[in-house]
Design a protein around this motif. Structure first.
Motif, short mmCIF file in Angstrom:
data_model
loop_
_atom_site.label_atom_id
_atom_site.label_comp_id
_atom_site.label_asym_id
_atom_site.label_seq_id
_atom_site.Cartn_x
_atom_site.Cartn_y
_atom_site.Cartn_z
N LEU A 141 0.82 -1.21 0.00
CA LEU A 141 0.00 0.00 0.00
C LEU A 141 0.86 1.26 0.00
O LEU A 141 0.45 2.30 -0.52
CB LEU A 141 -0.93 0.01 1.22
CG LEU A 141 -1.99 1.11 1.26
CD1 LEU A 141 -3.07 0.86 0.21
CD2 LEU A 141 -2.63 1.20 2.65
N ASP A 142 2.05 1.16 0.57
CA ASP A 142 2.91 2.33 0.70
C ASP A 142 3.85 2.51 -0.49
O ASP A 142 4.64 3.45 -0.50
CB ASP A 142 3.75 2.21 1.98
CG ASP A 142 2.88 2.08 3.22
OD1 ASP A 142 1.99 2.93 3.39
OD2 ASP A 142 3.07 1.11 3.98
N ARG A 181 -2.87 6.71 4.14
CA ARG A 181 -1.58 6.12 3.71
C ARG A 181 -1.48 6.09 2.19
O ARG A 181 -0.46 6.48 1.62
CB ARG A 181 -1.44 4.71 4.26
CG ARG A 181 -1.01 4.65 5.71
CD ARG A 181 -1.04 3.23 6.23
NE ARG A 181 -0.22 2.32 5.44
CZ ARG A 181 -0.23 1.01 5.60
NH1 ARG A 181 -1.04 0.45 6.50
NH2 ARG A 181 0.54 0.25 4.85
N LEU A 182 -2.53 5.62 1.53
CA LEU A 182 -2.49 5.54 0.07
C LEU A 182 -2.45 6.93 -0.54
O LEU A 182 -1.67 7.19 -1.48
CB LEU A 182 -3.71 4.76 -0.43
CG LEU A 182 -3.82 4.58 -1.95
CD1 LEU A 182 -2.59 3.88 -2.50
CD2 LEU A 182 -5.08 3.80 -2.30
N GLN A 183 -3.27 7.83 -0.01
CA GLN A 183 -3.33 9.19 -0.55
C GLN A 183 -2.00 9.90 -0.37
O GLN A 183 -1.49 10.56 -1.30
CB GLN A 183 -4.45 9.97 0.14
CG GLN A 183 -4.62 11.39 -0.40
CD GLN A 183 -5.87 12.07 0.16
OE1 GLN A 183 -6.71 11.43 0.79
NE2 GLN A 183 -5.99 13.36 -0.08
N ALA A 216 -9.89 1.48 -6.56
CA ALA A 216 -10.83 0.85 -5.63
C ALA A 216 -10.06 0.39 -4.40
O ALA A 216 -9.25 -0.54 -4.48
CB ALA A 216 -11.51 -0.34 -6.30
N LEU A 217 -10.30 1.04 -3.27
CA LEU A 217 -9.66 0.69 -2.00
C LEU A 217 -10.74 0.12 -1.08
O LEU A 217 -11.46 0.87 -0.42
CB LEU A 217 -9.00 1.92 -1.38
CG LEU A 217 -8.36 1.73 0.00
CD1 LEU A 217 -7.16 0.80 -0.08
CD2 LEU A 217 -7.94 3.08 0.59
N GLY A 218 -10.88 -1.19 -1.07
CA GLY A 218 -11.93 -1.80 -0.27
C GLY A 218 -12.13 -3.25 -0.65
O GLY A 218 -11.30 -3.87 -1.32
N ILE A 276 -7.81 0.76 -10.99
CA ILE A 276 -6.86 -0.13 -10.33
C ILE A 276 -7.54 -0.70 -9.09
O ILE A 276 -8.26 0.01 -8.38
CB ILE A 276 -5.58 0.63 -9.93
CG1 ILE A 276 -4.80 1.04 -11.20
CG2 ILE A 276 -4.69 -0.19 -9.01
CD1 ILE A 276 -3.66 1.99 -10.93
N GLN A 277 -7.30 -1.97 -8.83
CA GLN A 277 -7.87 -2.63 -7.66
C GLN A 277 -6.84 -2.70 -6.53
O GLN A 277 -5.73 -3.21 -6.73
CB GLN A 277 -8.30 -4.06 -8.01
CG GLN A 277 -9.49 -4.16 -8.96
CD GLN A 277 -10.82 -4.20 -8.20
OE1 GLN A 277 -10.90 -3.80 -7.03
NE2 GLN A 277 -11.85 -4.71 -8.86
N VAL A 278 -7.22 -2.21 -5.35
CA VAL A 278 -6.42 -2.39 -4.14
C VAL A 278 -7.33 -3.06 -3.10
O VAL A 278 -7.94 -2.40 -2.26
CB VAL A 278 -5.88 -1.04 -3.61
CG1 VAL A 278 -4.97 -1.28 -2.40
CG2 VAL A 278 -5.10 -0.30 -4.70
N PRO A 279 -7.48 -4.38 -3.19
CA PRO A 279 -8.44 -5.09 -2.34
C PRO A 279 -7.99 -5.16 -0.89
O PRO A 279 -6.81 -5.41 -0.60
CB PRO A 279 -8.50 -6.49 -2.96
CG PRO A 279 -7.16 -6.65 -3.65
CD PRO A 279 -6.78 -5.27 -4.12
#
Length: 364
Positions: free
Chosen positions: A22-23, A52-54, A101-103, A125-128
């Protein structure tokens, strides 16, 4: 970090699996056609991971629009989808603005569908952040919202630019959600890899205890199997329907109880029990194989009995299943453990026995 590549006729994208991803903004930057993104998340995930992502993206020179939606399957609707469009339009987002997508599965499905629709196609982009999303829903390009008459009935096939599965995000996952994700992991063993099924039996306690090595292997093997099937059949005209093992029953449970009452993975777990029971009724697997499947699903902390919707309601909800063809129900059933098949024209009496049998909850 492990990287798998999903190669389709019209696109190719990486599936990154590891810790601390994520970082690492460098995993995202190559996939941005312009330095502007919208991070779509929900009210539960945002306090945990949005900053963190932002921050990482902004430090890399990316403009970030956060969009925080309400949390839950009940919000997987047109009204919630329009909240994404409202935010994009208000910020003058362009076609090259990337949606991230963060979730979990709900956020991933809605963000992907929004991306497919916004200005006729924006990148995403998927960030599951859930096990279920990491092993299944983030990979393969299925995007959708629900309709009161059926699960995921309105949507599009639309592939992400990348999938970034950070295993450390599972540390904050509630135990019930972890079990829900294990349903989709078990699915892969039942439908196509009996050795993986045996591995799951031997390692279920470690998975539920969040052992990193066990979870990483489960995510990797699940993604490998899904990628192999999606490459053969991206738009689900044939073999990809095998990935719906337990889902015809499971979607009926979700619709019958009201979306969000049971988690998707819980409904799929009970649905796989019913699919195995129907396979047994038809003489394809023996009692020992049925009980082996039931034990594994139960060991994952999933329900092994489905709610009693009533035979008429069961059939009504299943009639809205996406595998229905020419008005006929089609089921994904087990020819044996580790091998599934799509079956049309199941004997009505056998189906009724399953839907009124021992794997249906009875009121006390």
């Amino acid at each position: 970090m492990i990287t798998l590549d999903l190669c389709l006729p019209d696109t190719r994208y990486p599936i990154h699996i590891g810790r601390g991803l994520l970082d690492d903004a460098q995993l995202i930057l190559p996939h941005l056609p312009q330095r502007k993104v919208a991070i779509v998340t929900n009210a539960t995930v945002a306090p945990l991971y949005l900053e963190r992502l932002q921050r990482g993206l902004e430090e890399a020179g990316v403009s970030v629009l956060p969009i925080v939606l309400p949390d839950g399957e009940v919000y997987k609707t047109w009204d919630t989808l329009n909240l994404i469009f409202d935010a994009l339009l208000s910020s003058r987002a362009e076609r090259k603005t990337t949606l991230i997508a963060l979730g979990g599965g709900v956020i991933g499905d809605m963000t992907g569908f929004a991306a497919a629709c916004y200005q006729r196609g924006a990148p995403f982009i998927q960030v599951p952040t859930t096990l279920l999303a990491q092993v299944d829903s983030s990979v393969g390009g299925k995007t959708a919202i629900n309709h009161p008459k059926g699960k995921n009935m309105i949507g599009a096939f639309y592939q992400p630019r990348a999938v970034i599965a950070d295993m450390t995000l599972l540390d904050t996952l509630p135990q019930r959600e972890l079990s829900a994700g294990l349903a989709e992991v078990i699915k892969y063993g039942l439908l196509g890899d009996v050795d993986f099924l045996t591995w799951l039996e031997d390692n279920m306690a470690a998975l539920r205890a969040r052992d990193y090595d066990a979870l990483a292997y489960a995510v990797r093997r699940s993604c490998e199997m899904k990628a192999e099937i999606v490459v053969q059949d991206e738009k689900e005209t044939g073999v990809r329907a095998l990935l719906n093992l337990g889902h015809t029953f499971g979607h009926a449970i979700e619709a019958g109880l009201g979306f969000g009452t049971w988690l998707h993975g819980e409904a799929v777990g009970a649905g796989m029990v019913l699919a195995a029971a129907l396979s047994h009724e038809l003489g394809w697997i023996d009692e020992a194989a049925l009980q082996r499947a039931v034990r594994l699903i139960g060991a994952a902390g999933l329900p092994t009995q489905a709610p009693d919707l009533g035979l008429e309601a069961w059939l009504e909800h299943m009639s809205h299943d996406k595998k229905v063809e020419s008005g006929k129900l089609r089921f994904v059933l087990l020819k044996r453990l580790g091998e599934a098949a799509i079956v049309e024209g199941v004997d009505a009496a056998a189906l009724e026995r399953v839907l009124t049998g021992p794997y249906i909850q009875r009121a006390d």
